[in-house]
Design an enzyme around this catalytic site. Structure first.
Site, PDB file in Angstrom:
ATOM      1  N   LYS A 127      -0.911  -2.690  -4.782  1.00 30.83           N
ATOM      2  CA  LYS A 127      -0.716  -1.265  -4.983  1.00 30.83           C
ATOM      3  C   LYS A 127      -1.735  -0.458  -4.183  1.00 30.83           C
ATOM      4  O   LYS A 127      -2.876  -0.886  -4.056  1.00 30.83           O
ATOM      5  CB  LYS A 127      -0.961  -0.970  -6.470  1.00 30.83           C
ATOM      6  CG  LYS A 127       0.175  -0.268  -7.159  1.00 30.83           C
ATOM      7  CD  LYS A 127      -0.166  -0.031  -8.596  1.00 30.83           C
ATOM      8  CE  LYS A 127      -0.846   1.303  -8.790  1.00 30.83           C
ATOM      9  NZ  LYS A 127      -0.928   1.769 -10.162  1.00 30.83           N
ATOM     10  N   LYS A 153      -7.511   3.366  -5.198  1.00 35.47           N
ATOM     11  CA  LYS A 153      -8.775   3.918  -4.709  1.00 35.47           C
ATOM     12  C   LYS A 153      -9.868   2.861  -4.753  1.00 35.47           C
ATOM     13  O   LYS A 153     -10.922   3.014  -4.140  1.00 35.47           O
ATOM     14  CB  LYS A 153      -9.166   5.176  -5.459  1.00 35.47           C
ATOM     15  CG  LYS A 153      -9.637   4.959  -6.854  1.00 35.47           C
ATOM     16  CD  LYS A 153     -10.846   5.808  -7.136  1.00 35.47           C
ATOM     17  CE  LYS A 153     -11.966   4.909  -7.630  1.00 35.47           C
ATOM     18  NZ  LYS A 153     -13.282   5.462  -7.535  1.00 35.47           N
ATOM     19  N   LYS A 187      -8.357  -6.067 -15.258  1.00 37.01           N
ATOM     20  CA  LYS A 187      -9.549  -5.224 -15.086  1.00 37.01           C
ATOM     21  C   LYS A 187     -10.815  -5.904 -15.578  1.00 37.01           C
ATOM     22  O   LYS A 187     -11.897  -5.651 -15.058  1.00 37.01           O
ATOM     23  CB  LYS A 187      -9.373  -3.894 -15.831  1.00 37.01           C
ATOM     24  CG  LYS A 187      -8.514  -2.884 -15.089  1.00 37.01           C
ATOM     25  CD  LYS A 187      -8.786  -1.493 -15.610  1.00 37.01           C
ATOM     26  CE  LYS A 187      -7.938  -0.458 -14.931  1.00 37.01           C
ATOM     27  NZ  LYS A 187      -8.060   0.850 -15.579  1.00 37.01           N
TER      28      LYS A 187
END
Ligand code: TRP
Length: 334
Positions: A198, A201, A114
């Site tokens: 994966k 969103k 991230k």
């Protein structure tokens, strides 16, 4: 009390929930609420570890709550609330920041993903995010935590933190070591565009995911466009596994139809992928569009949603304060 099974899980309010959240988390939450004491939390404090537009954040908290309710979570059976409304999460997180070790956090792969290439610019919150997650769980002395496979490492860290707290403050078994409950088949629903990623969103193309609020039309278009494979459906898992996008569609089909993957393969081997796609489209429309409609209906009554959060907060806060009182004593805080 200490022997009871307590389930805790959290979902970040970062926009539309999708099929991955639905199959990998929400459906599992719903079945657990029949068997155990469940606490489900919209984790807004986790969301702000990366910048959130304040107006969007508020909207997304209500939308996540509406998705919980629309999939069948019941505020009379489970405690449902948002994280920031119970200040004990932040307080225990601070205490656990002092128990957790820098070396442990440095091993967290999700932070590395991230934070991206420039880690110096990531927020401190993002770095200590797993300690807050441990606080969420331990604040209620939760014993079981339904999460996706990507959260396994964070859960192991929660166990390490619990163990170190129990040992540092000489209170063996005070915090139970939380067990992950990871769904076997669908711990990962993959992107419809790339079977190695994966469903998320944050992927740019909306064609990569089925959102819970998608219309029948959108679902039809997305499945039509989804990547599969150019040959026919094979008769064995080994060959199917070589085509991750096709495997993903079969997994989703198997999960929603509740027919095992082997049986689906038996049924469909030799057929074109268009056959699978048309059956899958029908299933998804039946399963997902009623959820989307219910979410929209719930969002029309904001005061009802806010009341559910308020009641959930009151219930959660009672347990949190009861546990925190003892935690403060153990640490030596007056
Ligand atoms: N980190 C989790 C996720 O992104 C969300 C989360 C926050 C959570 N606190 C939690 C999950 C506690 C389980 C238990 O999916």
């Amino acid at each position: 009390m200490s022997k009871k099974k307590i389930v805790f899980s959290g979902v970040q309010p970062t926009g539309n929930l999708h099929l991955g959240n639905y199959l990998g988390a929400l459906k599992n939450f719903v079945s657990l609420q029949e068997e155990m004491n469940c606490i489900y939390c919209v984790v807004d404090l986790h969301a702000i570890t990366t910048f959130q537009n304040p107006k969007d954040l508020k909207k997304n908290v209500l939308e996540t709550l509406a998705s919980f309710l629309a999939t069948g979570l019941n505020p009379d059976k489970s405690i449902i609330f948002n994280q920031s409304s119970v200040s004990g999460h932040a307080e225990l997180a601070w205490i656990l920041n002092c128990v957790s070790r820098i070396g442990w956090l440095n091993r967290m792969t999700q932070f590395k993903d991230k934070a991206g290439s420039d880690k110096e610019k990531a927020s401190v919150g993002l770095y200590i995010y797993p300690n807050l997650m441990a606080a969420d769980i331990l604040l209620y002395k939760a014993t079981h935590v339904p999460v996706g496979a990507d959260q396994k490492q964070h859960l192991e860290l929660s166990r390490d933190i619990a163990q170190k707290f129990n040992s540092d403050f000489d209170c063996k078994d005070f915090f139970p070591l939380p067990e992950p409950l990871i769904p076997k088949n669908v711990s990962r629903v993959m992107s419809l565009r790339d079977g190695n990623k994966k469903m998320s969103k944050s992927e740019e193309s909306d064609y990569s995911r089925i959102n819970l609020k998608d219309s029948a039309d959108e679902i039809t278009k997305k499945i039509k466009k989804a990547k599969s494979a150019s040959d026919q459906i094979p008769d064995n898992l080994k060959d199917l596994e070589k085509k991750p996008e096709a495997l993903n569609l079969m997994h989703i089909y198997s999960e929603i139809s509740k027919i095992s993957l082997e049986k689906v393969l038996n049924e469909m081997s030799g057929k074109e992928y268009s056959h699978l796609k048309s059956k899958l489209t029908d299933l998804l429309i039946d399963e997902i569009t009623p959820v989307g409609k219910e979410i929209n209906k719930l969002l029309n009554d904001k005061s009802h949603l806010e009341l559910i959060l308020k009641k959930g907060k009151e219930k959660a806060n009672i347990i949190a304060e009861e546990n925190l009182k003892i935690i403060r004593e153990k640490v030596g805080l007056i």
